[in-house]
Design a protein around this motif. Structure first.
Motif, PDB file in Angstrom:
ATOM      1  N   ILE A   1       1.273   8.015   1.108  1.00  0.00           N
ATOM      2  CA  ILE A   1       1.845   6.875   1.851  1.00  0.00           C
ATOM      3  C   ILE A   1       0.753   6.208   2.690  1.00  0.00           C
ATOM      4  N   PHE A   2      -0.146   7.031   3.253  1.00  0.00           N
ATOM      5  CA  PHE A   2      -1.211   6.422   4.057  1.00  0.00           C
ATOM      6  C   PHE A   2      -2.091   5.524   3.184  1.00  0.00           C
ATOM      7  N   GLN A   3      -2.292   5.926   1.937  1.00  0.00           N
ATOM      8  CA  GLN A   3      -3.038   5.070   1.005  1.00  0.00           C
ATOM      9  C   GLN A   3      -2.314   3.727   0.843  1.00  0.00           C
ATOM     10  N   GLN A   4      -0.976   3.778   0.738  1.00  0.00           N
ATOM     11  CA  GLN A   4      -0.207   2.521   0.616  1.00  0.00           C
ATOM     12  C   GLN A   4      -0.353   1.670   1.884  1.00  0.00           C
ATOM     13  N   ILE A   5      -0.385   2.355   3.047  1.00  0.00           N
ATOM     14  CA  ILE A   5      -0.570   1.612   4.305  1.00  0.00           C
ATOM     15  C   ILE A   5      -1.910   0.869   4.256  1.00  0.00           C
ATOM     16  N   MET A   6      -2.953   1.582   3.824  1.00  0.00           N
ATOM     17  CA  MET A   6      -4.289   0.966   3.816  1.00  0.00           C
ATOM     18  C   MET A   6      -4.366  -0.217   2.849  1.00  0.00           C
TER      19      MET A   6
ATOM     20  N   LEU B   1       1.017  14.487   9.812  1.00  0.00           N
ATOM     21  CA  LEU B   1       1.517  13.427   8.927  1.00  0.00           C
ATOM     22  C   LEU B   1       0.873  13.503   7.543  1.00  0.00           C
ATOM     23  N   TYR B   2      -0.284  14.216   7.471  1.00  0.00           N
ATOM     24  CA  TYR B   2      -1.084  14.140   6.244  1.00  0.00           C
ATOM     25  C   TYR B   2      -0.895  15.344   5.320  1.00  0.00           C
ATOM     26  N   ASN B   3       0.300  15.483   4.740  1.00  0.00           N
ATOM     27  CA  ASN B   3       0.431  16.408   3.604  1.00  0.00           C
ATOM     28  C   ASN B   3       0.213  15.561   2.341  1.00  0.00           C
TER      29      ASN B   3
ATOM     30  N   MET C   1       5.494  10.245  18.159  1.00  0.00           N
ATOM     31  CA  MET C   1       4.881  10.638  16.884  1.00  0.00           C
ATOM     32  C   MET C   1       3.381  10.413  16.818  1.00  0.00           C
ATOM     33  N   GLU C   2       2.909   9.305  17.402  1.00  0.00           N
ATOM     34  CA  GLU C   2       1.490   8.988  17.170  1.00  0.00           C
ATOM     35  C   GLU C   2       1.014   7.947  18.162  1.00  0.00           C
ATOM     36  N   ARG C   3      -0.265   8.052  18.497  1.00  0.00           N
ATOM     37  CA  ARG C   3      -0.891   7.020  19.321  1.00  0.00           C
ATOM     38  C   ARG C   3      -2.058   6.444  18.523  1.00  0.00           C
ATOM     39  N   SER C   4      -2.214   5.131  18.571  1.00  0.00           N
ATOM     40  CA  SER C   4      -3.344   4.475  17.893  1.00  0.00           C
ATOM     41  C   SER C   4      -3.995   3.553  18.913  1.00  0.00           C
ATOM     42  N   GLN C   5      -5.118   4.009  19.457  1.00  0.00           N
ATOM     43  CA  GLN C   5      -5.771   3.280  20.549  1.00  0.00           C
ATOM     44  C   GLN C   5      -6.611   2.114  20.025  1.00  0.00           C
TER      45      GLN C   5
ATOM     46  N   GLU D   1      -0.609  -6.229   6.009  1.00  0.00           N
ATOM     47  CA  GLU D   1      -0.463  -6.134   7.476  1.00  0.00           C
ATOM     48  C   GLU D   1      -1.512  -5.207   8.110  1.00  0.00           C
ATOM     49  N   TYR D   2      -1.925  -4.171   7.385  1.00  0.00           N
ATOM     50  CA  TYR D   2      -2.822  -3.172   7.973  1.00  0.00           C
ATOM     51  C   TYR D   2      -4.272  -3.613   7.734  1.00  0.00           C
ATOM     52  N   TYR D   3      -4.810  -4.346   8.693  1.00  0.00           N
ATOM     53  CA  TYR D   3      -6.142  -4.966   8.536  1.00  0.00           C
ATOM     54  C   TYR D   3      -7.337  -3.997   8.713  1.00  0.00           C
TER      55      TYR D   3
ATOM     56  N   VAL E   1       6.735   0.696   5.093  1.00  0.00           N
ATOM     57  CA  VAL E   1       5.839   1.753   4.609  1.00  0.00           C
ATOM     58  C   VAL E   1       5.460   2.694   5.764  1.00  0.00           C
ATOM     59  N   THR E   2       5.179   2.113   6.926  1.00  0.00           N
ATOM     60  CA  THR E   2       4.798   2.968   8.073  1.00  0.00           C
ATOM     61  C   THR E   2       5.990   3.809   8.529  1.00  0.00           C
ATOM     62  N   LYS E   3       7.172   3.237   8.416  1.00  0.00           N
ATOM     63  CA  LYS E   3       8.380   4.011   8.734  1.00  0.00           C
ATOM     64  C   LYS E   3       8.473   5.229   7.798  1.00  0.00           C
ATOM     65  N   ALA E   4       8.234   5.007   6.518  1.00  0.00           N
ATOM     66  CA  ALA E   4       8.301   6.118   5.546  1.00  0.00           C
ATOM     67  C   ALA E   4       7.237   7.180   5.871  1.00  0.00           C
ATOM     68  N   PHE E   5       6.071   6.705   6.367  1.00  0.00           N
ATOM     69  CA  PHE E   5       4.975   7.617   6.735  1.00  0.00           C
ATOM     70  C   PHE E   5       5.438   8.559   7.848  1.00  0.00           C
ATOM     71  N   LYS E   6       6.151   8.014   8.826  1.00  0.00           N
ATOM     72  CA  LYS E   6       6.610   8.837   9.957  1.00  0.00           C
ATOM     73  C   LYS E   6       7.789   9.723   9.538  1.00  0.00           C
ATOM     74  N   HIS E   7       8.713   9.144   8.774  1.00  0.00           N
ATOM     75  CA  HIS E   7       9.851   9.942   8.306  1.00  0.00           C
ATOM     76  C   HIS E   7       9.375  11.134   7.472  1.00  0.00           C
TER      77      HIS E   7
ATOM     78  N   ALA F   1       0.807  -4.575  12.243  1.00  0.00           N
ATOM     79  CA  ALA F   1       0.115  -3.595  11.378  1.00  0.00           C
ATOM     80  C   ALA F   1       0.852  -2.261  11.362  1.00  0.00           C
ATOM     81  N   TYR F   2       1.620  -1.994  12.435  1.00  0.00           N
ATOM     82  CA  TYR F   2       2.337  -0.707  12.538  1.00  0.00           C
ATOM     83  C   TYR F   2       3.847  -0.866  12.367  1.00  0.00           C
ATOM     84  N   PHE F   3       4.301  -2.129  12.195  1.00  0.00           N
ATOM     85  CA  PHE F   3       5.745  -2.388  12.077  1.00  0.00           C
ATOM     86  C   PHE F   3       5.960  -3.307  10.882  1.00  0.00           C
TER      87      PHE F   3
HETATM   88  C1  AVI Z   1      -5.497   7.287  10.502  1.00  0.00           C
HETATM   89  N1  AVI Z   1      -5.246   6.363  11.607  1.00  0.00           N
HETATM   90  C2  AVI Z   1      -6.492   5.713  12.038  1.00  0.00           C
HETATM   91  C3  AVI Z   1      -4.165   5.394  11.366  1.00  0.00           C
HETATM   92  C4  AVI Z   1      -3.974   4.478  12.599  1.00  0.00           C
HETATM   93  O1  AVI Z   1      -4.135   3.271  12.449  1.00  0.00           O
HETATM   94  O2  AVI Z   1      -3.701   5.006  13.670  1.00  0.00           O
HETATM   95  C5  AVI Z   1      -2.853   6.079  11.057  1.00  0.00           C
HETATM   96  C6  AVI Z   1      -1.713   5.119  10.918  1.00  0.00           C
HETATM   97  N2  AVI Z   1      -0.544   5.260  11.463  1.00  0.00           N
HETATM   98  C7  AVI Z   1       0.229   4.254  11.151  1.00  0.00           C
HETATM   99  N3  AVI Z   1      -0.445   3.404  10.404  1.00  0.00           N
HETATM  100  C8  AVI Z   1      -1.688   3.935  10.230  1.00  0.00           C
END
Ligand code: AVI
Length: 344
Positions: free
Chosen positions: A59-64, A51-53, A303-307, A68-70, A234-240, A227-229
């Motif tokens: 986009i990940f910077q925008q997520i942070m 995901l990180y090109n 696509m991704e798991r976030s535990q 919603e993304y706490y 923005v998160t959708k754009a990250f995956k797309h 935080a993921y929806f």
């Molecule tokens: C990088 N990682 C910790 C993020 C997470 O929360 O899993 C990646 C992310 N995926 C969607 N939003 C953020």
């Protein structure tokens, strides 16, 4: 010949560059092989590390930065609130320490600590490690400008090779290694991958060395899912963006409008699993690997798991990998913890 034999032959051919349909000079072979393996498996998936090109980083910077993304804000608050106490742990017994950061990025959060440690005239050096040369160059230039007194040794390499390179450079002088693995990155590993990774860290450290890892904690499932929806998408754009990366780098013809972003949170397992779901029956051609991928209507790509973790989960991980928990640092709402462990 069986499907699996054919399949692994093609993967090997891609890795060797011969299965790359004339694109072998321009293509990242490992990426091509992983995309091939993931999209031709019975249950389709794509590795989240891709995901990180450049665009993905943006986009990940925008997520942070999103409300919603706490996790990012929570960890920043932890550093602000507990920097004094962290320094006490890191510099215990007055041994100089080496702050080794895995996946340093732009170091925004870490700068809070670095500034404080410099003010306190702590005896330490900072070793940011990242696989990206760009990131290391930008960070070290920025730090040289903003904190000229800081001892920095940026290393562009694989994390473990980088730790090994450090060992030989301290000629017998006693120094405590303090490894930082921040930002909930551990949550993107499966449970067994996390244990393997943590055990591997342990084999590269000495007893008494420290590891501080960022863990996103289990909490109200609605808060986690939001935080993921996020509504703005923005998160959708990250995956797309990963499909767009495959289009660009492997000459494919994904139409992102035909793939719906869909994350779920399982509160029992404590994990967010996110998918791109094919809205219709369709074919996607990936020219560089000479492959046509068939999608049934509503077939998913994992696509991704976030535990997310409980304190018991974290303590179990520490025990399994040879560390003892020294302290959990929390933000004011206990959304997140930076957990400090010592190697037994
Ligand atoms: C990088 N990682 C910790 C993020 C997470 O929360 O899993 C990646 C992310 N995926 C969607 N939003 C953020």
């Amino acid at each position: 010949m069986s499907y699996t034999t054919d399949h692994s032959k093609k993967t090997i051919a891609i890795l060797e560059g011969v299965g790359l349909n004339g694109y072998s000079q321009k293509v990242n072979r490992q990426f091509a092989a992983d995309v091939y393996a993931g999209l031709t498996a019975k249950e389709k998936s794509l590795p989240s590390k891709y995901l990180y090109n450049k665009r993905g980083d943006e986009i990940f910077q925008q997520i942070m930065d999103m409300e919603e993304y706490y996790p990012t804000r929570a960890e920043y608050e932890i550093f602000e609130m507990h920097r004094h106490e962290m320094l006490k742990y890191f510099s215990q017994d007055s041994i100089p320490f080496r702050l080794i950061e895995f996946g340093a990025g732009d170091g925004t959060k870490t700068k809070v600590l670095l500034r404080h440690f410099l003010e306190q005239q702590a005896d330490f050096s900072y070793v940011p490690i990242d696989i990206s040369t760009n990131i290391i160059e930008e960070l070290t230039t920025d730090l040289a400008e903003k904190m000229p007194d800081l001892k920095v040794q940026g290393i562009q390499d694989d994390y473990f090779r980088a730790i090994d390179r450090l060992k030989s450079s301290f000629n017998g002088q006693q120094v405590r290694n303090v490894v930082l693995f921040l930002g909930a990155n551990i949550g993107n590993f499966s449970n067994s991958e996390s244990i393997t990774f943590l055990k591997e860290i342990a084999t590269h450290l000495s007893p008494g060395d420290l590891l501080m890892t960022g863990f996103d904690l289990k909490k109200n499932p609605e808060r986690i899912l939001t935080a993921y929806f996020d509504k703005p998408g923005v998160t959708k754009a990250f995956k797309h963006n990963l499909l767009l990366r495959i289009n660009e780098e492997l000459k494919a013809d994904f139409n992102i409008d035909n793939f719906q972003y869909f994350p779920i949170y399982d509160p029992m397992e404590g994990s967010i699993r996110s998918y791109l779901v094919s809205k219709k029956e369709q074919q996607v051609t990936i020219s560089a690997i000479d492959e046509v991928v068939e999608f049934e209507a509503w077939e998913a790509i994992y696509m991704e798991r976030s535990q997310k973790y409980s304190l018991n989960d974290i303590e179990g991980l520490a025990q399994h990998s040879g560390f003892s928990v020294m302290h959990h640092f929390y933000d004011s709402q206990k959304l997140f913890t930076d957990s400090l462990w010592q190697l037994d």
